[in-house]
Design an enzyme around this catalytic site. Structure first.
Site, PDB file in Angstrom:
ATOM      1  N   ASP A 487      77.794  -5.866  25.573  1.00 26.23           N
ATOM      2  CA  ASP A 487      78.316  -5.284  26.822  1.00 26.23           C
ATOM      3  C   ASP A 487      79.993  -5.355  26.572  1.00 26.23           C
ATOM      4  OD1 ASP A 487      76.633  -4.164  28.471  1.00 26.23           O
ATOM      5  OD2 ASP A 487      75.664  -6.056  29.163  1.00 26.23           O
TER       6      ASP A 487
HETATM    7  C1  BGC Z   1      79.185 -10.906  29.997  1.00 29.87           C
HETATM    8  C2  BGC Z   1      77.966 -10.147  29.230  1.00 29.87           C
HETATM    9  C3  BGC Z   1      77.147  -9.491  30.064  1.00 29.87           C
HETATM   10  C4  BGC Z   1      78.213  -8.585  31.218  1.00 29.87           C
HETATM   11  C5  BGC Z   1      77.314  -7.898  32.167  1.00 29.87           C
HETATM   12  C6  BGC Z   1      79.840 -10.033  30.534  1.00 29.87           C
HETATM   13  O1  BGC Z   1      80.835 -10.528  31.561  1.00 29.87           O
HETATM   14  O2  BGC Z   1      79.675 -11.745  29.055  1.00 29.87           O
HETATM   15  O3  BGC Z   1      77.110 -11.133  28.513  1.00 29.87           O
HETATM   16  O4  BGC Z   1      76.212  -8.547  29.577  1.00 29.87           O
HETATM   17  O5  BGC Z   1      79.036  -9.295  31.533  1.00 29.87           O
HETATM   18  O6  BGC Z   1      78.044  -7.075  32.902  1.00 29.87           O
HETATM   19  C1  NOJ Z   2      73.947 -10.135  28.783  1.00 34.42           C
HETATM   20  C2  NOJ Z   2      73.285  -8.900  29.056  1.00 34.42           C
HETATM   21  O1  NOJ Z   2      72.223  -9.035  30.119  1.00 34.42           O
HETATM   22  C3  NOJ Z   2      72.761  -8.026  27.874  1.00 34.42           C
HETATM   23  O2  NOJ Z   2      72.279  -6.778  28.535  1.00 34.42           O
HETATM   24  C4  NOJ Z   2      73.928  -7.787  26.811  1.00 34.42           C
HETATM   25  O3  NOJ Z   2      72.974  -7.249  25.797  1.00 34.42           O
HETATM   26  C5  NOJ Z   2      74.338  -9.338  26.366  1.00 34.42           C
HETATM   27  N1  NOJ Z   2      74.821  -9.990  27.611  1.00 34.42           N
HETATM   28  C6  NOJ Z   2      75.446  -8.935  25.380  1.00 34.42           C
HETATM   29  O4  NOJ Z   2      76.540  -8.654  25.895  1.00 34.42           O
END
Ligand code: BGC
Ligand code: NOJ
Length: 819
Positions: A487
């Protein structure tokens, strides 16, 4: 150091120090009513949706952490001394403190001044309430006169509004107290048909429903005035902060035990029968009262608790391993499936790191969570698949999230994460392999929940594949959209405004950012759909998928290979990301795991080369980090990934979710030693001795362990709600121990360390029980090439589907001496 220990026989983790490095939590409930509970009884409860139906309040990020919960207080009425048997919030020095976190329940016990108290918290199956069963024992030589107080603080339902809209909320709180039951009914007078109840099995000496009356002005939960003086004030909340507290007086003889039951629950009335008498504003309690009365009986509580334990024995019985490695066995047999149940229920909504407000059910998260859950309760997996697919957009794309209560796609979080749709294919494939229930493919499922748009689920899967095919960039690789699995790799975002969300802000148009990761994922998904199409006799679709997968594999071979590993992506301008050409972020873990899982690089040796690069550059004692070198500053064209200080989260943290992909990749190249080595690095039980470094619970996976660039390498964050649970379960059970459901049977394909000898597994599958003995000489590193199934030799490693349901099938699997 350790803060407790595993009790494997009882399937509990026993915390013996209340001041764990962080609150170590557990989950109550697994159907509609849920709660989180810490080892000192902190936490909150909700009905179905942690944002929209919050029963009790909880203040995140407070100092101290984790104040607010399901507290009981004991008071010695002779001396006036009072304490919390769960340590918090009074923090008196207790003897024999123990918190036993079990599967769906927690038991917190301690002794203070010769009085021991034990509270069992759980949610009975099929109910929307939680039980607190308090047992107080007088271990003194003389009788004890005690006061017992319960306490909770109600949330005004919408947790977001509750935490922000004080100008309204300080005026709307309402309660009723009737026959010793406290009812919280804020907004019941208007559009809500639901209320909460808080009941007690004993006659009350008093009660409180106004927080300030219970605590006293300017006091906190560590010294409520009602407890201090040994008397409630029978307060009725009008606005401000509705709360609930019962006061019970106990006289307990020496050696005697008294039991008190508290119930906290959620109830709904039919809209046209809310009030009793009709026309009044009093809650009609006739529907809820029988349930309350029932669960206030100790025998009913005991039976419900036994039923919960039995339920878990049954669920866990589906897949059991006896390998002789305690970290493997305890995670595979108990804790990993348990965490998979929790992630299935919660997605990423409610934990100590997820406030229950921000994130609903993620499309990709939910799809992946199913991989670790589908074997346990396939009927619930089926329903969830339909729910998720119903939020799919007609383009084949997806809302990134949906709300569990409304089951509608969440517009605030939007869409265009281009990996999302492919995960749905993997999830449906896993369901089909587990169950053989191909009828699901014909279920008419809407797009975007719009009536009239229903099409067979099978078509949704086809559109998922087409979605990727229609969105390819100049190299022929899939366009990344807002982001793929990562993400935080926001290649089209270019955000310069403080505080703006990297996930939702308007992207710059005209770019060509492509993802090698989605390419690998696409190959997996297209092959899965090809198999599904073949099952349906749709040869044309099967052929289309196979050739699309082959074509994508070629594109990866041509444009996705960097020389010693797979590249990660191409940026907005078409420049490589995750390449030796870059100064920072030269190599990323995700495409190594995903491409090799998809079979790319197996035939030309690149898989082995890529895995060697992972071992040299990314592996650390605490797990495999996402990337190296870590980003040392903000890169506008890369986005959120470069906002994190090096070693944390997506910027070179050990993002545990990705590690099992590499474990699986290691099994694909036949390296059982390597696969188990990585498995143990992040296995929470294997890290138990490092608890003061790891800091998170030793019984569940964390989303992230700080990487080698961090100031605190080895420190875990975001425990519980992570795709790590499902993927590790998949890696260990299906690829390392090698018991893999397929459409045509149960594949027995272990890839374990050479030093292992024989081991056994039990797997219930398609109505039969397979009892599997793997015959292996220590030192052998080959694969299973021959089975004996109920005494008959079968070539290869596929145990056939059961001939009849209910069968007990004995399987011996013989591992070759050498590869
Ligand atoms: C996090 C990710 C997450 C995303 C969701 C980010 O700040 O680092 O792990 O998937 O937020 O919106
Ligand atoms: C947490 C999110 O829930 C997941 O959808 C994503 O793939 C990982 N972070 C990596 O960014």
């Amino acid at each position: 150091m350790r803060y407790g220990h595993f009790d494997d026989a009882r399937r509990e983790y026993v915390i013996t120090h209340p001041d764990t490095p962080l609150p170590w939590i557990n989950y109550l409930g697994s159907e509609e009513y849920f709660g989180i509970i810490s080892n000192t009884a902190g936490g909150y409860s909700f009905y179905r949706d942690a944002r929209l139906r919050r029963l009790t309040r909880y203040r995140y990020n407070n100092a101290p952490l984790d104040v607010g919960g399901r507290y009981v207080y004991l008071r010695d009425d002779a001396s006036g001394d009072f304490w919390s048997p769960s340590w918090q919030p009074t923090q008196r020095e207790l003897e024999d403190y123990a918190c036993r976190h079990g599967l769906g329940y927690s038991i917190i016990s301690s002794r203070y001044q010769g009085i021991s108290a034990e509270t069992l918290y759980f949610v009975p199956g099929g109910e929307t309430l939680e039980i607190w069963l308090v047992r107080v024992t007088n271990e003194r030589a003389e009788p004890a006169k005690l006061s017992l107080f319960s306490s909770i603080e109600f949330c005004l339902w919408d947790a977001q509004d509750d935490a922000t809209n004080f100008q309204r909320n300080y005026s709307v709180g309402e309660v009723e107290v009737e026959d010793g039951v406290i009812y919280h009914k804020t907004e019941y007078r208007e559009r809500r048909d639901h209320f909460a109840f808080f009941a007690c099995s004993e006659p009350l000496a008093g009660f409180d429903t106004q927080r300030d009356a219970f605590l006293g002005p300017y006091r906190s939960w560590d010294r409520p005035i009602a407890v201090e003086r040994g008397a409630s004030s029978n307060s009725i909340a009008h606005g401000w902060q509705p709360s609930g507290s019962h006061h019970v007086r106990l006289e307990i003889g020496p050696g005697e035990t008294k039991e008190v039951i508290f119930l906290l629950g959620y109830a709904e009335n039919p809209r046209d029968a809310k009030f009793d008498p009709p026309g009044s504003q009093t809650i009609d309690k006739r529907l809820v009262r029988p349930t309350i009365d029932r669960y206030l009986q100790p025998a009913v509580v005991a039976e419900a608790f036994e039923a919960l334990r039995a339920r878990w024995t049954d669920l866990l019985g589906i897949c059991q391993a006896q390998t002789g490695n305690e970290h493997v066995d305890r995670m595979v047999n108990v804790w990993n499936p348990y965490q998979c149940m929790v992630t299935f229920n919660m997605s990423r909504s409610a934990s100590l790191f997820e406030s229950g407000i921000g994130r609903g059910m993620g499309f990709r998260d939910t799809s992946q969570d199913l991989l670790g859950f589908v074997h346990m309760i396939p009927s619930r997996a089926r329903e969830r698949l339909i729910d998720v697919a119903s939020t799919q957009l007609p383009t084949g794309g997806a809302y990134h999230q949906y709300q569990p209560l409304t089951k509608r796609g969440n517009n605030d979080v939007g869409s265009r994460f281009n990996d999302d749709p492919a995960w749905l294919v993997l999830a449906v494939a896993a369901y089909l392999k587990e169950t053989g229930d191909t009828s699901i493919l014909d279920v008419a499922v809407p797009y975007d929940n719009r009536p009239g748009t229903e099409r067979p689920l099978y078509e949704h899967l086809q559109r998922s594949i087409v979605y990727t095919l229609e969105r390819r960039g100049p190299h022929g690789l899939p366009l990344i959209g807002r982001a793929d699995w990562n993400d935080c790799l926001n290649l089209n975002c270019f955000s310069e405004t403080p505080g703006e969300s990297f996930q939702t802000t308007e992207n710059r148009s005209g770019g060509v950012a492509e993802s090698v990761f989605i390419a690998g994922l696409f190959v997996l998904a297209a092959n899965d759909l090809a198999e599904i199409a073949a099952l349906r006799g749709d040869g044309a679709e099967a052929a289309r998928c196979i050739s699309a997968a082959a074509e994508m594999r070629d594109v990866v071979a041509q444009h996705g290979w960097d020389g010693a590993w797979f590249r990660r992506a191409y940026d907005f301008y078409g420049r490589p990301v995750g390449s030796a050409e870059n100064d920072e972020g030269q190599i990323f873990i995700e495409p190594q795991g995903m491409c090799i899982m998809a079979g790319i690089g197996l035939d030309d040796g690149r898989a082995r080369v890529a895995l060697d690069s992972v071992r040299q550059r990314l592996a650390t004692p605490h797990g495999i980090v996402v990337l190296q070198p870590a980003f040392t500053r903000y890169h506008l064209h890369l986005g959120e990934i470069s906002t994190y200080p090096g070693g944390y989260k997506e910027n070179a943290g050990v993002f545990c979710h990705t590690n099992p992909w590499v474990m699986i990749a290691e099994t694909r190249v036949g390296n059982g030693d390597g696969a188990l080595d990585y498995y143990l690095r992040i296995n929470p039980s294997a890290r138990e001795d490092l608890s003061e470094i790891h800091r998170g619970e030793p019984y569940v996976y964390a989303q992230m362990i700080a990487g080698k660039d961090a100031a605190t390498p080895g420190e875990a964050k975001n425990t519980w709600l992570t795709g790590t649970a499902a993927w590790n379960f998949t890696a260990i059970s299906q690829w390392i121990l090698g018991i893999r459901p397929e459409h045509a049977g149960l594949r027995i394909d272990p890839c374990v360390p050479a030093a292992w000898g024989d081991f056994t597994l039990t797997r219930r599958f398609r109505g039969a029980t397979y009892r599997i003995a793997v015959r292996k000489h220590a030192g052998a590193s080959g694969r299973v090439t021959r089975l004996r199934v109920d005494g008959r030799t079968v070539g290869g490693n596929l145990a056939p589907l059961p001939a009849s349901p209910g069968a007990d099938i004995e399987v011996e699997a013989f591992v070759e001496a050498t590869p």
